[in-house]
Each structure stands twice: as C-alpha cells, then as structure tokens.
Enzyme design. Structure first.
Site, PDB file in Angstrom:
ATOM      1  N   GLY A   1       1.030  44.234 -10.132  1.00 22.06           N
ATOM      2  CA  GLY A   1       0.972  43.884 -11.549  1.00 22.06           C
ATOM      3  C   GLY A   1       1.766  42.632 -11.894  1.00 22.06           C
ATOM      4  O   GLY A   1       1.284  41.763 -12.633  1.00 22.06           O
TER       5      GLY A   1
ATOM      6  N   GLN B   1      -0.333  49.915 -16.975  1.00 25.45           N
ATOM      7  CA  GLN B   1      -0.100  51.324 -17.330  1.00 25.45           C
ATOM      8  C   GLN B   1      -1.369  52.032 -17.803  1.00 25.45           C
ATOM      9  O   GLN B   1      -1.455  53.253 -17.720  1.00 25.45           O
ATOM     10  CB  GLN B   1       0.990  51.453 -18.408  1.00 25.45           C
ATOM     11  CG  GLN B   1       2.392  51.104 -17.942  1.00 25.45           C
ATOM     12  CD  GLN B   1       2.951  52.073 -16.886  1.00 25.45           C
ATOM     13  OE1 GLN B   1       2.403  53.150 -16.623  1.00 25.45           O
ATOM     14  NE2 GLN B   1       4.039  51.680 -16.248  1.00 25.45           N
TER      15      GLN B   1
ATOM     16  N   SER C   1      -2.265  47.353 -11.126  1.00 25.88           N
ATOM     17  CA  SER C   1      -1.427  47.582  -9.953  1.00 25.88           C
ATOM     18  C   SER C   1      -1.855  48.879  -9.271  1.00 25.88           C
ATOM     19  O   SER C   1      -2.029  49.909  -9.934  1.00 25.88           O
ATOM     20  CB  SER C   1       0.030  47.693 -10.410  1.00 25.88           C
ATOM     21  OG  SER C   1       0.854  47.951  -9.316  1.00 25.88           O
ATOM     22  N   SER C   2      -1.979  48.830  -7.950  1.00 24.19           N
ATOM     23  CA  SER C   2      -2.471  50.002  -7.204  1.00 24.19           C
ATOM     24  C   SER C   2      -1.465  51.157  -7.173  1.00 24.19           C
ATOM     25  O   SER C   2      -1.854  52.326  -7.210  1.00 24.19           O
ATOM     26  CB  SER C   2      -2.814  49.532  -5.782  1.00 24.19           C
ATOM     27  OG  SER C   2      -2.680  50.544  -4.847  1.00 24.19           O
ATOM     28  N   HIS C   3      -0.158  50.829  -7.146  1.00 23.52           N
ATOM     29  CA  HIS C   3       0.805  51.922  -6.934  1.00 23.52           C
ATOM     30  C   HIS C   3       1.013  52.787  -8.173  1.00 23.52           C
ATOM     31  O   HIS C   3       1.697  53.810  -8.110  1.00 23.52           O
ATOM     32  CB  HIS C   3       2.141  51.393  -6.391  1.00 23.52           C
ATOM     33  CG  HIS C   3       3.011  50.679  -7.371  1.00 23.52           C
ATOM     34  ND1 HIS C   3       3.990  51.325  -8.085  1.00 23.52           N
ATOM     35  CD2 HIS C   3       3.064  49.390  -7.752  1.00 23.52           C
ATOM     36  CE1 HIS C   3       4.618  50.444  -8.853  1.00 23.52           C
ATOM     37  NE2 HIS C   3       4.074  49.256  -8.675  1.00 23.52           N
TER      38      HIS C   3
ATOM     39  N   THR D   1      -3.079  35.942   4.173  1.00 22.23           N
ATOM     40  CA  THR D   1      -4.179  36.757   4.707  1.00 22.23           C
ATOM     41  C   THR D   1      -4.345  38.005   3.850  1.00 22.23           C
ATOM     42  O   THR D   1      -3.373  38.685   3.533  1.00 22.23           O
ATOM     43  CB  THR D   1      -3.874  37.154   6.174  1.00 22.23           C
ATOM     44  OG1 THR D   1      -3.728  35.946   6.917  1.00 22.23           O
ATOM     45  CG2 THR D   1      -4.980  37.999   6.765  1.00 22.23           C
TER      46      THR D   1
ATOM     47  N   CYS E   1      18.167  49.447 -15.428  1.00 18.79           N
ATOM     48  CA  CYS E   1      19.565  49.781 -15.677  1.00 18.79           C
ATOM     49  C   CYS E   1      20.343  49.853 -14.373  1.00 18.79           C
ATOM     50  O   CYS E   1      19.787  50.065 -13.308  1.00 18.79           O
ATOM     51  CB  CYS E   1      19.698  51.103 -16.425  1.00 18.79           C
ATOM     52  SG  CYS E   1      19.052  52.513 -15.553  1.00 18.79           S
TER      53      CYS E   1
HETATM   54  C1  LIG Z   1       3.173  47.289 -17.914  1.00 14.38           C
HETATM   55  C2  LIG Z   1       3.554  46.870 -16.524  1.00 14.38           C
HETATM   56  N1  LIG Z   1       3.210  45.659 -16.087  1.00 14.38           N
HETATM   57  C3  LIG Z   1       3.524  45.232 -14.854  1.00 14.38           C
HETATM   58  C4  LIG Z   1       4.217  46.043 -13.988  1.00 14.38           C
HETATM   59  C5  LIG Z   1       4.544  45.542 -12.605  1.00 14.38           C
HETATM   60  O1  LIG Z   1       3.678  46.051 -11.645  1.00 14.38           O
HETATM   61  P1  LIG Z   1       4.048  45.922 -10.102  1.00 14.38           P
HETATM   62  O2  LIG Z   1       5.135  46.889  -9.833  1.00 14.38           O
HETATM   63  O3  LIG Z   1       2.781  46.244  -9.384  1.00 14.38           O
HETATM   64  O4  LIG Z   1       4.461  44.503  -9.883  1.00 14.38           O
HETATM   65  C6  LIG Z   1       4.625  47.324 -14.403  1.00 14.38           C
HETATM   66  C7  LIG Z   1       5.419  48.187 -13.508  1.00 14.38           C
HETATM   67  O5  LIG Z   1       6.207  49.000 -13.942  1.00 14.38           O
HETATM   68  C8  LIG Z   1       4.270  47.742 -15.704  1.00 14.38           C
HETATM   69  O6  LIG Z   1       4.629  48.956 -16.166  1.00 14.38           O
END
Ligand SMILES: Cc1ncc(COP(=O)(O)O)c(C=O)c1O
Length: 388
Positions: free
Chosen positions: A69, A177, A197-199, A235, A325
């Site tokens: 992300g 999100q 974001s995949s995770h 890659t 934090c």
């Molecule tokens: C709204 C939002 N954008 C971007 C990100 C960042 O994503 P990534 O961890 O894949 O870089 C997060 C991760 O907490 C997120 O909550």
C-alpha cells in the site's frame, strides 16, 4: 493470544499459502525472460493482472505490482502529479490519511507544491462543501482515502469522484483498508488511481497493487526501468502475486457473508462494553454504510490508548492504538485530531479490528478482558499515568 488487529495485518490463509508454495515451485522463472520458463511465469502474471483488474472493474493494462500500500500510494501520486504538472501546483488531501500519504504530501510541500489538507467531521468523513471550496483551477490531484485505518470511517468516494471528474482533477484513493471488504468499482466512482495491499486480505506481505486508469498519463519515477512498464523496478515476484490474487478472489467471494459476520461481532462487542462501562466512546460512524464494521475505534476517557493496549496485551489480547507509538511516547491519532479532538483526547484511541478467524467466543473474552483493564484503571491513581 486473541488477535484483534486485522487492520494492521492478517495471517496468510492456508489456501493462499498453498497457492504460494505451488507457484514458487512452478513459476520461478523471471517473467521478463524470453525462454519458455520465463514465458510461463509471464502468462501466469498477466492472468493475475486480469483477475485483479476484474475485482475493481478495471482494465488489466492499469494494474501495476508494487511492494504494498505505501509504495503504491507514493508512486501513484508522484507519477501522476509529475506527468500533469503543467496543469498547476495545487494538491488536495485530508489530514486523516495513512502516514505513507501524509508524509508524502509534507515532502511535496517542501518541494514547492501547495497542499490543502481537509479535516473530517465527528464521524470521520470529509465535508463535501469544504471539498468543493478547496478545488482550484490549478488543482492537479486529490488523494482521499476510502476506508480510514484508525477508526474505519468510509469516505463518500462516489460524490468525490463525480466532483473531481467535473473539474478534470485526478482522483487517487487509498483503498488498502476497504479493498475486499466493500465493493469498489473504479468506473462507477470515477477513480483514476487506487492502492491495495495484499497483507490486509490474508495474502503475503511485501506485495500490492496500484491501479491507474490507462487513459491517465503518468511519469515513471525510475528512468530506464522496464519492469511494470517503468512504474516500479525489480524482478516481479510472480509467486507472491499469484498468492495475492488467490487471496483477493476469496475475499470477493466471501465479502457479503464476512460483512454480515463483522456487523454482528461489532454489535456484540459494543453492546457488551456498554454494559460494563460508560467511560468510552465508539469513534467513527453509526451509519454502517459509512463505516467498515470490522474496525472499531474506541476512546477510553480515563486513560491513554497505549495503556489500555499494553494492559490488554498482558491479558493475552492483541489490539492496537491505531497510530504509531513507542513505549512511553504515544503520538496522537491524526484522524482524531482532524475530527477536532484535543491532543490528549486524540491519545485515548484504541483500535479493535476483526477478521475471518474471529469468533463470538473471542469477542466475549475481549469484553471480559477490557472489563478487567478498566477495573485496574479505577484502582490506580491517575497521576501515576503521567509518564504515558
Ligand atoms: C490506509 C492504509 N494505507 C496504506 C497502508 C500501508 O500498506 P502497506 O503496509 O502494504 O505498505 C496501510 C497499512 O496499515 C493502511 O492502513
């Protein structure tokens, strides 16, 4: 340990892990290689691009793979504004964005761009009249997140998209999100660019997607790069992309059922906590059409979020403060500050976020744990908490 921090990250689901293992064995070739092993990896990669584009009703030519992300946000915004610089020097965002967007805009200001930061209302949404008023002839792009990472509020992206389209301003939205939780249609919402974001959806870490409408110009940030049409060097990680695609498809198949479960768990949690105490506020929106139900922002009136979070951890419950934090030094939630709260109030937030593996029993235990934490709080002298 009960894990209720799915908005921070999710465990890979077993089907996805299996997809990753199989893909790592079968598609280890470099998709840029011209031999058959490379070609096979490339065919798998292009199939993933098509399938992921389908989840947002987009065009496969607009899908670029990134590390997640943050990188998608940074590359999308930079690539778009630099390609469209002749239009002007003005950008719009909110002050409730994820740090990857917020920090980038701070940097862009140092580089000479003018940025308007919109605040959000008590429910976490921007005011559309304020938004209209912020538009200028020289506005190049607006970056407004879809789902808020700290309290789960959902922005009115359809209205935002329509307004930006009328003014021919590029619309980027951070969907990290919201993706896989609520339907996203790039055409219906006039979205030019978005990040995923995949995770956050039970896929592997270190992989994500940026979508840019193929009709919108962008400028490569990496001169001479050929991977991902110059969008991102390196890659391409085909096994992770296959696993990410499998995760995305499962999220979309299960979306409605999961939303119903999340709504139910949210109600159970909030009602259970209300029976225990009136010393907290549920942040975000009461209208569930404007809220991601699996993210519950709670402000405890007697203590900082970090104290509650660390105490919950001691009792075996993993929740988060929502904002970055370090021990002894909690930064206030930017979303809460944007809502007009004081710095002290903005430090009271904790974020509970559920996922696929969350059970009713875990919610019952969570209520009990928070009850214990609140009881200990009543016993200690609040002046002892000054270090927080
Ligand atoms: C709204 C939002 N954008 C971007 C990100 C960042 O994503 P990534 O961890 O894949 O870089 C997060 C991760 O907490 C997120 O909550």
């Amino acid at each position: 340990m009960i894990y209720l921090d799915y908005a921070a990250t999710t465990p890979m689901r077993k089907e996805v892990l299996h997809a990753f293992q199989e893909a790592a064995k079968k598609y280890y070739g470099n998709p840029s290689s011209l031999h058959d092993i490379g070609t096979e990896a490339n065919e798998a990669l292009e199939l993933c691009r098509e399938q992921l584009a389908g989840t947002i009703q987009g065009n496969k030519d607009g899908v670029y793979f990134t590390s997640g992300g943050s990188e998608s946000n940074i590359l999308a915004i930079r690539s778009l504004i630099e390609a469209n610089r002749k239009k002007g020097n003005h950008l719009i965002t909110t002050d409730a964005e994820h740090s990857s967007v917020h920090n980038l805009f701070k940097q862009l200001e140092e580089e000479g761009y003018e940025v308007t930061y919109l605040s959000v209302d008590g429910g976490g949404q921007i005011d559309l009249a304020d938004f209209q008023n912020a538009l200028r002839k020289d506005t190049i792009l607006a970056s407004i997140h879809h789902g808020n990472s700290e309290i789960g509020a959902v922005q009115p992206i359809l209205e935002i998209g329509k307004i930006l389209k009328e003014h021919q301003i590029i619309f980027h939205t951070d969907c990290v999100q919201s993706y896989g939780k609520v339907p996203i249609d790039v055409n219906q919402n006039y979205i030019d660019s978005l990040s995923v974001s995949s995770h956050k959806i039970y896929g592997p870490k270190g992989i994500g997607m940026c979508y840019i409408n193929p009709r919108v110009n962008w400028k490569s940030q990496y001169k001479g790069t050929t991977h991902e049409k110059g969008f991102r060097p390196g890659t391409v990680d085909v096994p992770s992309i296959l696993a990410f695609t499998a995760a995305a498809q499962m999220m979309h198949q299960e979306m409605e059922g999961q939303r119903r479960r999340d709504l139910h768990l949210r109600m159970k949690l909030v009602n259970g906590l209300k029976e225990l105490s009136n010393q907290f506020v549920v942040e975000g929106n009461d209208d569930m059409d404007k809220q991601l139900p699996h993210i519950v922002g709670l402000s405890f009136l007697q203590a900082q979020g970090q104290y509650i979070m660390l105490e919950c951890n001691r009792y075996g419950l993993a929740v988060s403060t929502g904002s970055a934090c370090q021990v002894g030094q909690q930064s206030p939630s930017r979303t809460m500050l944007s809502m007009g709260k004081t710095v002290d109030d903005a430090k009271q937030l904790i974020r509970i976020s559920f996922g696929k593996m969350t059970t009713e029993e875990q919610i019952t235990q969570t209520i009990q744990t928070i009850g214990k934490v609140l009881k200990t709080l009543q016993k200690i002298n609040l002046s002892q908490l000054n270090w927080l």
